[in-house]
Each structure stands twice: as structure tokens, then as C-alpha cells.
Write an enzyme that holds these catalytic residues in place. Structure first.
Site, PDB file in Angstrom:
ATOM      1  N   GLU A 133       8.047  16.190  -9.442  1.00 52.15           N
ATOM      2  CA  GLU A 133       7.475  17.078  -8.420  1.00 52.15           C
ATOM      3  C   GLU A 133       8.594  17.705  -7.565  1.00 52.15           C
ATOM      4  O   GLU A 133       8.570  18.914  -7.281  1.00 52.15           O
ATOM      5  CB  GLU A 133       6.517  16.233  -7.567  1.00 52.15           C
ATOM      6  CG  GLU A 133       5.847  16.924  -6.415  1.00 52.15           C
ATOM      7  CD  GLU A 133       4.986  15.923  -5.626  1.00 52.15           C
ATOM      8  OE1 GLU A 133       4.263  15.110  -6.252  1.00 52.15           O
ATOM      9  OE2 GLU A 133       5.043  15.938  -4.385  1.00 52.15           O
TER      10      GLU A 133
ATOM     11  N   SER B 288      -2.039   9.774  -7.245  1.00 53.59           N
ATOM     12  CA  SER B 288      -1.505  11.064  -6.805  1.00 53.59           C
ATOM     13  C   SER B 288      -2.634  12.053  -6.572  1.00 53.59           C
ATOM     14  O   SER B 288      -3.667  11.997  -7.221  1.00 53.59           O
ATOM     15  CB  SER B 288      -0.557  11.644  -7.854  1.00 53.59           C
ATOM     16  OG  SER B 288      -0.120  12.924  -7.426  1.00 53.59           O
TER      17      SER B 288
ATOM     18  N   LYS C 212       4.478   6.552 -11.407  1.00 56.11           N
ATOM     19  CA  LYS C 212       4.156   7.353 -10.225  1.00 56.11           C
ATOM     20  C   LYS C 212       5.441   7.826  -9.534  1.00 56.11           C
ATOM     21  O   LYS C 212       5.531   8.967  -9.077  1.00 56.11           O
ATOM     22  CB  LYS C 212       3.290   6.540  -9.245  1.00 56.11           C
ATOM     23  CG  LYS C 212       3.075   7.194  -7.879  1.00 56.11           C
ATOM     24  CD  LYS C 212       2.340   8.524  -7.992  1.00 56.11           C
ATOM     25  CE  LYS C 212       1.758   9.093  -6.717  1.00 56.11           C
ATOM     26  NZ  LYS C 212       2.566   9.142  -5.538  1.00 56.11           N
TER      27      LYS C 212
ATOM     28  N   HIS D 123       6.794  10.639 -11.545  1.00 58.25           N
ATOM     29  CA  HIS D 123       5.926  11.790 -11.255  1.00 58.25           C
ATOM     30  C   HIS D 123       6.417  12.502  -9.993  1.00 58.25           C
ATOM     31  O   HIS D 123       6.563  13.731  -9.963  1.00 58.25           O
ATOM     32  CB  HIS D 123       4.475  11.324 -11.080  1.00 58.25           C
ATOM     33  CG  HIS D 123       3.580  12.320 -10.395  1.00 58.25           C
ATOM     34  ND1 HIS D 123       3.617  12.537  -9.026  1.00 58.25           N
ATOM     35  CD2 HIS D 123       2.653  13.172 -10.876  1.00 58.25           C
ATOM     36  CE1 HIS D 123       2.737  13.481  -8.712  1.00 58.25           C
ATOM     37  NE2 HIS D 123       2.141  13.888  -9.811  1.00 58.25           N
ATOM     38  N   ASN D 124       6.677  11.741  -8.950  1.00 59.97           N
ATOM     39  CA  ASN D 124       7.121  12.349  -7.701  1.00 59.97           C
ATOM     40  C   ASN D 124       8.500  12.992  -7.853  1.00 59.97           C
ATOM     41  O   ASN D 124       8.756  14.052  -7.272  1.00 59.97           O
ATOM     42  CB  ASN D 124       7.147  11.311  -6.575  1.00 59.97           C
ATOM     43  CG  ASN D 124       5.755  10.990  -6.064  1.00 59.97           C
ATOM     44  OD1 ASN D 124       4.789  11.055  -6.817  1.00 59.97           O
ATOM     45  ND2 ASN D 124       5.640  10.636  -4.807  1.00 59.97           N
TER      46      ASN D 124
HETATM   47  P1  NBP Z   1      -0.904   5.275   6.136  1.00 59.97           P
HETATM   48  O1  NBP Z   1       0.206   5.185   5.176  1.00 59.97           O
HETATM   49  O2  NBP Z   1      -0.738   6.102   7.351  1.00 59.97           O
HETATM   50  O3  NBP Z   1      -1.304   3.774   6.589  1.00 59.97           O
HETATM   51  C1  NBP Z   1      -2.287   3.547   7.568  1.00 59.97           C
HETATM   52  C2  NBP Z   1      -3.139   2.369   7.174  1.00 59.97           C
HETATM   53  O4  NBP Z   1      -2.342   1.203   6.989  1.00 59.97           O
HETATM   54  C3  NBP Z   1      -4.146   2.023   8.258  1.00 59.97           C
HETATM   55  O5  NBP Z   1      -5.336   1.615   7.648  1.00 59.97           O
HETATM   56  C4  NBP Z   1      -3.458   0.872   8.965  1.00 59.97           C
HETATM   57  O6  NBP Z   1      -4.347   0.049   9.680  1.00 59.97           O
HETATM   58  C5  NBP Z   1      -2.889   0.151   7.796  1.00 59.97           C
HETATM   59  N1  NBP Z   1      -1.873  -0.854   8.121  1.00 59.97           N
HETATM   60  C6  NBP Z   1      -0.618  -0.707   8.593  1.00 59.97           C
HETATM   61 BR1  NBP Z   1       0.116   0.879   9.086  1.00 59.97          BR
HETATM   62  N2  NBP Z   1       0.034  -1.860   8.740  1.00 59.97           N
HETATM   63  C7  NBP Z   1      -0.839  -2.807   8.352  1.00 59.97           C
HETATM   64  C8  NBP Z   1      -0.776  -4.219   8.298  1.00 59.97           C
HETATM   65  N3  NBP Z   1       0.323  -4.878   8.640  1.00 59.97           N
HETATM   66  N4  NBP Z   1      -1.875  -4.887   7.878  1.00 59.97           N
HETATM   67  C9  NBP Z   1      -2.987  -4.232   7.532  1.00 59.97           C
HETATM   68  N5  NBP Z   1      -3.111  -2.890   7.562  1.00 59.97           N
HETATM   69  C10 NBP Z   1      -2.048  -2.186   7.966  1.00 59.97           C
HETATM   70  O7  NBP Z   1      -2.254   5.714   5.390  1.00 59.97           O
HETATM   71  P2  NBP Z   1      -2.496   6.859   4.292  1.00 59.97           P
HETATM   72  O8  NBP Z   1      -1.788   8.121   4.613  1.00 59.97           O
HETATM   73  O9  NBP Z   1      -3.959   6.871   4.117  1.00 59.97           O
HETATM   74  O10 NBP Z   1      -1.826   6.277   2.961  1.00 59.97           O
HETATM   75  C11 NBP Z   1      -2.209   5.027   2.407  1.00 59.97           C
HETATM   76  C12 NBP Z   1      -1.325   4.711   1.226  1.00 59.97           C
HETATM   77  O11 NBP Z   1      -1.513   5.706   0.227  1.00 59.97           O
HETATM   78  C13 NBP Z   1       0.166   4.725   1.544  1.00 59.97           C
HETATM   79  O12 NBP Z   1       0.814   3.721   0.803  1.00 59.97           O
HETATM   80  C14 NBP Z   1       0.618   6.075   1.082  1.00 59.97           C
HETATM   81  O13 NBP Z   1       1.995   6.113   0.750  1.00 59.97           O
HETATM   82  C15 NBP Z   1      -0.263   6.272  -0.140  1.00 59.97           C
HETATM   83  N6  NBP Z   1      -0.456   7.658  -0.531  1.00 59.97           N
HETATM   84  C16 NBP Z   1      -0.649   8.636   0.368  1.00 59.97           C
HETATM   85  C17 NBP Z   1      -0.836   9.943  -0.031  1.00 59.97           C
HETATM   86  C18 NBP Z   1      -1.066  11.032   0.969  1.00 59.97           C
HETATM   87  O14 NBP Z   1      -1.152  12.187   0.556  1.00 59.97           O
HETATM   88  N7  NBP Z   1      -1.209  10.731   2.250  1.00 59.97           N
HETATM   89  C19 NBP Z   1      -0.857  10.256  -1.371  1.00 59.97           C
HETATM   90  C20 NBP Z   1      -0.687   9.247  -2.287  1.00 59.97           C
HETATM   91  C21 NBP Z   1      -0.484   7.949  -1.859  1.00 59.97           C
HETATM   92  P3  NBP Z   1      -4.707   0.415  11.216  1.00 59.97           P
HETATM   93  O15 NBP Z   1      -5.798   1.420  11.141  1.00 59.97           O
HETATM   94  O16 NBP Z   1      -5.168  -0.887  11.775  1.00 59.97           O
HETATM   95  O17 NBP Z   1      -3.464   0.929  11.857  1.00 59.97           O
END
Ligand code: NBP
Length: 479
Positions: free
Chosen positions: A189, A128, A182, A185-186
Site C-alpha cells: 500500500e 484491512s 497483513k 499488504h500495508n
Molecule cells: P484504537 O486503536 O483507537 O483502540 C481503542 C480501543 O482499545 C478502545 O476500545 C479502548 O478501550 C481499547 N483499549 C486500549 Br486503548 N487499551 C486497552 C487495554 N489496556 N485493555 C482493554 N482495552 C483497551 O481503536 P480502533 O481505531 O478501532 O482500532 C482497533 C484495532 O484495529 C487496532 O489494533 C488498529 O490498529 C486496528 N485497525 C484499525 C484500522 C483503522 O482504519 N482504524 C484498520 C485496520 C485495523 P477504551 O474505550 O476503554 O479506551
């Protein structure tokens, strides 16, 4: 092999986490992304990080020291399964796969079981803190085996947020425990945010204060027992002026709250476990209610109370709202910790609730001073039956309850929705009630379904012959 840790998935969260890892003494970070461009960009933009770029799973595995440790940060769901399949293919027994995405905990339980059969460790770790947390220090909630914690623990401790000298990470429990925590936690939130929104709405409509003036009130509250990241950013949002119209930004934002589903997961899970998380549920439903404009447009014609809502003593009302907010917040956290305890019992995890409170003190969205109080309460009494009964919280509730009741009455009389405030108060009155009308419900159940009841004055289970002569007979318990 040059790297001691790897990251797969280099969107915003993964690249920030990789940079965080690389900035810590002793770490060399291998990176891999499905499409090449993100890897090239990250490595080019951050030469100081010394990343080891890789472009296939074979290359990624070969670049890692054993036991290989990889953190997956991809879109939760099928993407996670696809990456796990690839890693299992190229990794060896004893290696560690960490899913840092927002996985639904039953998926984590399933994945952990499946991966464990290959001899590889699988750790579902809730992370988080958003983008900034990933880069500067998140709160991390890892599950998985004790064996994987030996290697992973020091690495995660080095990148986590720090609260009063302690890293905001602990081995939460086995299997899916990390993602379960987690999730809750959400959910908490959601409740925290809804309570703050209700406080804002009541003050605005009751006192006519402007968003900027209310921002000052929240900034003031942030110096006391309500001090938290969410109160702090609330003041920032309320103070913001829209550059296009010159209006407060909050007045030009469409009043429909979105959700990514973690609040709903928390509530669904709580329903299945039989744990009342009414604060979280009302917060989740309030977002749903806001997001049905067609219904709202039609229902806007329904009558509300007569007359204007004004408050005589503005300062006293604002203080009432502050105390109601604090009391409702205690209820929401108490319910959330109940859910964690029930989940631990159901799934056989050993979760230290005080340690959970401690790792939420920094790095995550619900970070707050308040969490120290929760940690203290569980340190004093690890088997505390309900958080809100701990002396500190019981005192806060008793101090706030008159205000809380006045605020809920005012909201009802003024026709201002305050679902989280009022349901939290009902929960408080329910949990402390000496006798509940549940007795009548048991009577009704016995009447229509012969579901039987127990008596307060003797052992056993009983049934009244409702359709006969209405005498009572001993019954076999059919629960
Ligand atoms: P995203 O959730 O937008 O995912 C994008 C990434 O996933 C890219 O690297 C993409 O590769 C890859 N991907 C996908 Br889509 N499908 C795939 C597949 N079939 N095989 C391999 N790679 C794949 O990214 P994020 O916002 O950085 O979040 C990442 C994780 O962290 C998520 O699970 C999210 O829920 C979690 N999270 C996010 C936050 C936040 O604030 N954003 C906070 C806490 C947790 P590509 O580049 O080739 O498309």
C-alpha cells in the site's frame, strides 16, 4: 449462553465489526469494552443489532456458546496483551481468541505459542479496509490453527468483502502468517501510494495541469489496467477544493506524510529475510524525507538543474507516466509477494500466494483489478520464481519499459524526485541482468577480508593471496 461470537474493544473498528457480524443471519454478538460508555452507546444506537452487552470478562465468557469465539479489536500492543490475559483467565480449552488488531507478527507468533499452551486457540487476523470495510466487508487475513478455522472460517466468510462471488478471507497459514501477510499488504500500500504521488507530481510539474485536470486523468486511468481503489480516491482528493481558500485542497495540505509503522515493519522484515523490497523501502523513506522540515528548509538552497521543465508532447508524456506507473507497480507487488514467500519459508507457514491475491481483490485498501492477474499467474504456476516473470506481467513490462525509462530520465533531468519509479526500474534491470557487478564486490570482499569467491568455470571456493604474490589458492568457504 446467547451469543455465538463476541467482540472486545468497541472503538470505531470494533463497533463496526460487531455491527457487521450482527447483521449476518444466525449471529448473535456479545460485546465488551474496557470502559462502559462505549458499550452503552453502541447498544443504544443499534437496537436492531440485538447485541448482548456485557461488562466484565466473566459475564462476557458466560454469554458465549462453546467453543467460545471472541474477536479482540483494541489498540495494538500492551492493550492486546492485557485483553488476552483476561480472556485466557475466563475461557476454556478449545475456545478461540482472535486478535483483529494491527499486531506486529512476531508478537502474534509469541502470543499464539503462549495461548496454545493453555489449550485455547489463538488466531492473529489481519483486517484491512478501515472503518467502512469493518462495517460493510473487510479483507481478512487470519492465521492460527486448522482447528480454530473450522469454527471461525464460516463466521469470517459471512462478514468479509466479496470479490466475484468469493469471500475475501482465507486461512492464510498457521501462527503469525495472517499478520505477516497483513504487514506486507500495508507495505505494498505504501509503494502504491508513493508511485501514484510521483505520477501526479511529474504530470503537474511537467505539463502544468491543475489538480482538477489531473483528477480527470486518474479517473480515466481508473477505467483501464490501473483500475484500483487508490487510483479512484486519488481523483477524489485532487478534485477537492478547500472551502476556506478556494484553492485545491492538495495545495493547502502540509507536504509531510505520516506513517503508523507498518511500512517500516515490512522493510525491516525484508532486510532480515534478505528480500529486496526496494519499491516499498523507497516509499517508506520518501515519507520520512518529507517529514524533516528543518533539513528540507536548509537543503532548499541546494542547486537543481538549469532551466524550466516542460514537456513537448503532453499526451505522450502522460501516457509514458501511466505505463511507468504500471510497470513500477508490477515490481512493487512482485517484491511484496517475494517477501511473503520468504516469510513462509522462514517461519514454516504454507501460504498460497494466489489465494492471498484473491482476498485482496475487495475490501482492502490495495483492492484492484490487477490482483486477478496475480491470482491467475500463481494458478498457472504456483512455484513462479518471480511474479514479474509471469507472461502477462512480462508482456506489460516489455510494453512499458521504453516509457518507464523516458519518465525516469525526465525526472532526473528536471530535478523531480521519483524514488519509487527509478528504484523499481533499477530493480527490473538488476533482476534481468545476465551479469551483475556483484562479481567485483566479491573480489573486494576477498581482498580486504579473505571472504573468498566462487568461479564461473569450476567448482569450489577460492582466495587470491592479495598481500602476497597474488596467486589463487583453493579456500575453505567462510560464508
Ligand atoms: P484504537 O486503536 O483507537 O483502540 C481503542 C480501543 O482499545 C478502545 O476500545 C479502548 O478501550 C481499547 N483499549 C486500549 Br486503548 N487499551 C486497552 C487495554 N489496556 N485493555 C482493554 N482495552 C483497551 O481503536 P480502533 O481505531 O478501532 O482500532 C482497533 C484495532 O484495529 C487496532 O489494533 C488498529 O490498529 C486496528 N485497525 C484499525 C484500522 C483503522 O482504519 N482504524 C484498520 C485496520 C485495523 P477504551 O474505550 O476503554 O479506551
Amino acid at each position: 449462553a446467547a451469543a455465538n461470537i463476541g467482540v472486545v474493544g468497541l472503538a470505531v473498528m470494533g463497533s463496526n465489526l460487531a455491527r457487521n457480524l450482527a447483521s449476518r443471519e444466525g449471529n448473535t454478538v456479545a460485546v465488551l469494552n474496557r470502559s462502559r460508555a462505549k458499550t452503552d452507546d453502541l447498544v443504544a444506537l443499534h437496537p436492531e443489532a440485538g447485541f448482548v452487552p456485557t461488562f466484565s470478562y466473566e459475564e462476557f465468557a458466560a454469554s458465549l456458546q462453546k467453543p467460545r469465539t471472541a474477536i479482540i479489536m483494541v489498540k495494538a500492543g500492551l492493550g492486546t496483551d492485557a485483553v488476552i490475559d483476561e480472556l485466557v483467565r475466563v475461557f476454556e480449552p478449545g475456545d478461540i481468541i482472535v486478535d483483529g488488531g494491527n499486531a506486529y507478527f512476531p508478537d502474534t507468533i509469541r502470543r499464539e505459542k503462549a495461548v496454545r499452551e493453555t489449550g485455547i486457540n489463538f488466531v492473529g487476523a489481519g483486517i484491512s479496509g478501515g472503518e467502512e470495510g469493518a462495517l460493510l466487508g473487510p479483507s481478512i487475513m487470519p492465521g492460527g490453527s486448522d482447528e480454530s478455522w473450522v469454527t471461525l472460517g464460516p463466521i469470517l466468510e459471512s462478514i468479509a468483502a466479496v470479490a466475484e462471488g468469493e469471500p475475501c478471507v482465507t486461512h492464510v497459514g498457521h501462527g503469525g502468517a495472517g499478520h505477516f501477510v497483513k504487514m506486507v499488504h500495508n507495505g505494498i500500500e505504501y509503494a502504491d501510494m508513493q508511485l501514484i504521488a510521483e505520477a501526479y507530481d511529474l504530470i503537474r510539474r511537467g505539463t502544468g495541469r491543475s489538480p482538477a485536470e489531473i483528477a480527470d486523468i486518474f479517473a480515466e486511468w481508473n477505467t483501464g489496467e490501473l483500475e484500483s481503489y487508490l487510483i479512484e480516491i486519488t481523483a477524489e482528493v485532487l478534485r477537492q477544493i478547500d472551502q476556506e481558500t478556494g484553492q485545491p485542497l492538495v495545495d493547502v495540505i502540509v507536504d509531510q506524510a505520516g506513517a503508523k509503522g507498518t511500512g517500516a515493519w515490512t522493510v525491516q522484515t525484508a532486510l532480515a529475510l534478505g528480500v529486496p523490497v526496494s519499491g516499498i523501502a523507497e516509499a517508506t523513506f520518501a515519507r520520512s524525507l518529507s517529514s524533516h522540515p528543518e533539513q528540507r528548509a536548509v537543503a532548499a538552497h541546494l542547486p537543481g538543474p538549469e532551466g524550466e521543465f516542460t514537456v513537448d508532447d503532453v499526451d505522450a508524456f502522460i501516457e509514458d507516466v501511466r505505463l511507468a506507473l504500471y510497470a513500477s507497480k508490477i515490481v512493487a507487488y512482485s517484491q511484496g509477494f517475494d517477501e511473503i514467500r520468504a516469510g513462509a519459508t522462514e517461519y514454516g507457514w504454507s501460504i498460497d500466494l494466489g489465494a492471498v491475491a484473491k482476498i485482496w481483490r475487495a475490501g482492502c485498501i490495495i483492492r484492484a483489478q490487477f490482483l486477478n492477474r496475480i491470482a491467475d499467474a500463481y494458478a498457472a504456476e504456483p512455484d513462479l520464481p518471480a511474479l514479474l516473470t509471469a507472461p502477462y506481467f512480462a508482456e506489460a513490462l516489455s510494453r512499458g519499459q521504453a516509457s518507464w525509462r523516458r519518465v525516469v530520465i525526465a525526472a532526473a533531468q528536471a530535478g523531480i524526485p521519483a524514488p519509487a519509479f527509478s528504484s523499481s526500474l533499477s530493480y527490473y534491470d538488476g533482476i534481468r541482468a545476465e551479469r551483475l557487478p556483484a562479481a567485483l564486490i566479491q573480489g573486494q570482499r576477498d581482498f580486504f577480508g579473505a571472504h573468498t569467491y566462487r568461479r564461473i568455470d569450476k567448482e569450489g571456493t577460492f582466495h587470491t593471496l592479495w598481500s602476497g604474490d597474488r596467486t589463487e589458492i583453493p579456500a575453505v568457504d567462510t560464508h
